[in-house]
Write a protein that holds these residues in place. Sequence first.
Motif, PDB file in Angstrom:
ATOM      1  N   ASN A  66      -6.860   1.098   4.286  1.00 46.54           N
ATOM      2  CA  ASN A  66      -6.753   0.581   2.912  1.00 46.54           C
ATOM      3  C   ASN A  66      -5.340   0.201   2.517  1.00 46.54           C
ATOM      4  O   ASN A  66      -5.064  -0.056   1.339  1.00 46.54           O
ATOM      5  CB  ASN A  66      -7.300   1.613   1.920  1.00 46.54           C
ATOM      6  CG  ASN A  66      -8.816   1.684   1.994  1.00 46.54           C
ATOM      7  OD1 ASN A  66      -9.478   0.661   2.138  1.00 46.54           O
ATOM      8  ND2 ASN A  66      -9.362   2.888   1.938  1.00 46.54           N
ATOM      9  N   GLN A  67      -4.425   0.153   3.492  1.00 49.59           N
ATOM     10  CA  GLN A  67      -3.066  -0.251   3.114  1.00 49.59           C
ATOM     11  C   GLN A  67      -3.073  -1.710   2.638  1.00 49.59           C
ATOM     12  O   GLN A  67      -3.890  -2.518   3.085  1.00 49.59           O
ATOM     13  CB  GLN A  67      -2.092  -0.043   4.269  1.00 49.59           C
ATOM     14  CG  GLN A  67      -2.447  -0.798   5.537  1.00 49.59           C
ATOM     15  CD  GLN A  67      -1.714  -0.230   6.749  1.00 49.59           C
ATOM     16  OE1 GLN A  67      -1.567   0.979   6.883  1.00 49.59           O
ATOM     17  NE2 GLN A  67      -1.251  -1.107   7.626  1.00 49.59           N
ATOM     18  N   LEU A  68      -2.141  -2.013   1.723  1.00 49.22           N
ATOM     19  CA  LEU A  68      -2.177  -3.337   1.081  1.00 49.22           C
ATOM     20  C   LEU A  68      -1.421  -4.380   1.894  1.00 49.22           C
ATOM     21  O   LEU A  68      -0.483  -5.014   1.414  1.00 49.22           O
ATOM     22  CB  LEU A  68      -1.582  -3.251  -0.335  1.00 49.22           C
ATOM     23  CG  LEU A  68      -2.491  -2.612  -1.386  1.00 49.22           C
ATOM     24  CD1 LEU A  68      -1.858  -2.664  -2.757  1.00 49.22           C
ATOM     25  CD2 LEU A  68      -3.857  -3.286  -1.420  1.00 49.22           C
ATOM     26  N   LEU A 108      -8.156  -5.105   3.694  1.00 49.50           N
ATOM     27  CA  LEU A 108      -7.671  -6.274   2.944  1.00 49.50           C
ATOM     28  C   LEU A 108      -7.697  -7.521   3.827  1.00 49.50           C
ATOM     29  O   LEU A 108      -8.075  -8.617   3.374  1.00 49.50           O
ATOM     30  CB  LEU A 108      -6.250  -6.017   2.425  1.00 49.50           C
ATOM     31  CG  LEU A 108      -5.609  -7.158   1.623  1.00 49.50           C
ATOM     32  CD1 LEU A 108      -6.440  -7.491   0.386  1.00 49.50           C
ATOM     33  CD2 LEU A 108      -4.186  -6.813   1.201  1.00 49.50           C
ATOM     34  N   ALA A 109      -7.352  -7.361   5.111  1.00 51.45           N
ATOM     35  CA  ALA A 109      -7.349  -8.509   6.026  1.00 51.45           C
ATOM     36  C   ALA A 109      -8.775  -9.048   6.210  1.00 51.45           C
ATOM     37  O   ALA A 109      -9.004 -10.267   6.186  1.00 51.45           O
ATOM     38  CB  ALA A 109      -6.762  -8.101   7.371  1.00 51.45           C
ATOM     39  N   ILE A 110      -9.750  -8.136   6.342  1.00 51.83           N
ATOM     40  CA  ILE A 110     -11.154  -8.550   6.531  1.00 51.83           C
ATOM     41  C   ILE A 110     -11.651  -9.282   5.281  1.00 51.83           C
ATOM     42  O   ILE A 110     -12.240 -10.364   5.361  1.00 51.83           O
ATOM     43  CB  ILE A 110     -12.043  -7.316   6.829  1.00 51.83           C
ATOM     44  CG1 ILE A 110     -11.595  -6.650   8.141  1.00 51.83           C
ATOM     45  CG2 ILE A 110     -13.518  -7.701   6.887  1.00 51.83           C
ATOM     46  CD1 ILE A 110     -12.194  -5.274   8.389  1.00 51.83           C
ATOM     47  N   ILE A 111     -11.374  -8.661   4.107  1.00 58.03           N
ATOM     48  CA  ILE A 111     -11.835  -9.242   2.832  1.00 58.03           C
ATOM     49  C   ILE A 111     -11.185 -10.604   2.613  1.00 58.03           C
ATOM     50  O   ILE A 111     -11.839 -11.565   2.209  1.00 58.03           O
ATOM     51  CB  ILE A 111     -11.520  -8.245   1.687  1.00 58.03           C
ATOM     52  CG1 ILE A 111     -12.549  -7.098   1.734  1.00 58.03           C
ATOM     53  CG2 ILE A 111     -11.537  -8.927   0.325  1.00 58.03           C
ATOM     54  CD1 ILE A 111     -12.213  -5.906   0.861  1.00 58.03           C
ATOM     55  N   SER A 134     -13.285   0.901  -0.665  1.00 60.93           N
ATOM     56  CA  SER A 134     -11.851   0.603  -0.725  1.00 60.93           C
ATOM     57  C   SER A 134     -11.321   0.810  -2.144  1.00 60.93           C
ATOM     58  O   SER A 134     -12.059   0.666  -3.110  1.00 60.93           O
ATOM     59  CB  SER A 134     -11.599  -0.838  -0.304  1.00 60.93           C
ATOM     60  OG  SER A 134     -11.865  -0.967   1.064  1.00 60.93           O
ATOM     61  N   PRO A 135     -10.016   1.117  -2.275  1.00 56.97           N
ATOM     62  CA  PRO A 135      -9.449   1.340  -3.615  1.00 56.97           C
ATOM     63  C   PRO A 135      -9.366   0.036  -4.422  1.00 56.97           C
ATOM     64  O   PRO A 135      -9.477  -1.069  -3.869  1.00 56.97           O
ATOM     65  CB  PRO A 135      -8.050   1.880  -3.327  1.00 56.97           C
ATOM     66  CG  PRO A 135      -7.731   1.431  -1.946  1.00 56.97           C
ATOM     67  CD  PRO A 135      -9.024   1.343  -1.213  1.00 56.97           C
ATOM     68  N   ALA A 136      -9.140   0.197  -5.720  1.00 54.75           N
ATOM     69  CA  ALA A 136      -9.147  -0.952  -6.643  1.00 54.75           C
ATOM     70  C   ALA A 136      -8.087  -1.998  -6.277  1.00 54.75           C
ATOM     71  O   ALA A 136      -8.298  -3.199  -6.454  1.00 54.75           O
ATOM     72  CB  ALA A 136      -8.930  -0.451  -8.074  1.00 54.75           C
ATOM     73  N   GLU A 137      -6.941  -1.546  -5.730  1.00 55.38           N
ATOM     74  CA  GLU A 137      -5.863  -2.497  -5.402  1.00 55.38           C
ATOM     75  C   GLU A 137      -6.334  -3.537  -4.389  1.00 55.38           C
ATOM     76  O   GLU A 137      -5.921  -4.695  -4.434  1.00 55.38           O
ATOM     77  CB  GLU A 137      -4.631  -1.759  -4.830  1.00 55.38           C
ATOM     78  CG  GLU A 137      -3.929  -0.828  -5.785  1.00 55.38           C
ATOM     79  CD  GLU A 137      -4.653   0.487  -5.990  1.00 55.38           C
ATOM     80  OE1 GLU A 137      -4.381   1.142  -7.008  1.00 55.38           O
ATOM     81  OE2 GLU A 137      -5.495   0.866  -5.138  1.00 55.38           O
TER      82      GLU A 137
END
Length: 468
Positions: free
Chosen positions: A41-43, A117-120, A141-144
């Motif tokens: 879940n890292q941004l 984030l990469a997949i999304i 995943s978190p809101a960020e």
Amino acid sequence: KSGLDPGGAWHAWGMACLKAGNLSSAREKFNRCLKPPMDLNQLNHGSRLVQDVIQYLESTVKPILIADDDYFTTLRELEATLRTRSLSLEMMCEGKIQHNSYYQECLFYLHSYGTNLAIISFYMRHDCMREALLHLLNKESPAEVFIEGIFIPSYESGKLHMLENLLETIDPGLESWGVYLIAACKYLQRKNYYHILYELQQFMKDHVRAAMTCIRFFTHGAKSYTELGGKQTWLLKIKDHLKVYLQEVSRSSGRKKMAFTFRKKMSATDVSRHINTVDLQMEVTKFLHQCESSGNSQMTGSSLPTLFGNNNMKMDVACKVMLEGKNIEEGFGIAFRVLQDFQLEATEVYSKVAKQLVKQQKYSEIRQLLKCVNESGIAAKNDGDNIILNCLNEFKNIPAEDLDNLIQDMDSDENKIQAYVMCNKLRSAYLVSVRQEKTRAVQLVQHVRQLAENSGDDVVKAICAQWL
């Protein structure tokens, strides 16, 4: 032999295999140098190496029209398709991703070595918003990640409505999206994107927060009540939102409790009170708008007071309404309701108005103010007297005749004496003192004599001495 890190060599070899179209060999080589991220879940979009692979695969894909152009599929691509058919994906996107081995290859690398984030972001780039949303939900995943990967790209590309429709399709009650939607609202507020925020709050059926946003639209940036007069539709919208909320609350209280976990709650009493505030603000706006249009407006302040502010601001509204009418009486009714509804400190407001009238040298208006206060029916015995005393405390230069008229209007002799003493009218103070009950009169006259002696007024001193 030299003990160097072989990762770079494996990566270069893998890239060479990709470019040669040998996808299975590439997977094997990359397996030796790519690692999954510690925190999915890292941004960010994962390691630079994975990003290079994805970038290459995406740039290699030739747009293929699925139905008609199958004949043009190269042999190499057919081979690749056969090799990757076995790849089981969590979700299969409609359209080109489903039919193209290179896209499937991207998904293999993203699911093996990429962040959420990469997949999304990959799904969003290729118009697979539904898959992006489902991935977000499945991985919790978190809101960020939602903000960065789905929400910002949606409103920036004008697809906010499409996003809203999908959220509703996946979960009609929106409950599973609650955390994400509230985070999106906070993000928009930080960015001052209030129009998008209002649109989102309406979609969420978060009527209380939508009403709060309307208050901002009504008050923000207005410099005069003429401007506010043109923004009254926002007041009607606030009322509409609050009324709908009341209906929903009363409907849900009949049935089992509705789980409105993310929508702002408010008690029916508070909502009714806010509706009342809006009604009163509408009256204030109409009245002050008329005053400004007819040129009666004199008060200019840095900020425009409305009933949506704190108590000090509400008191400013009451003062403004009284001072900007043709006379005190015209605005007193509305101002009185403001004082009553919000349980404000009435004497403080009346004193402020009186001081303003002294500045404007409208002494007869002060007497009219006192008349209105006394006739309001809830004034305490000394309210009128205190208003005059507060004025005299600040202004020593009221013309003699007007000053006498004001002091004559006071109820209590004690207060009259105090007023005369404040204005250094010791003879008048003496004349009222001697009319009091004997013991009290002696005390008062002695006090006046002392003041006369201190100020060197021999005439008053002699009169007092003679009476005593």
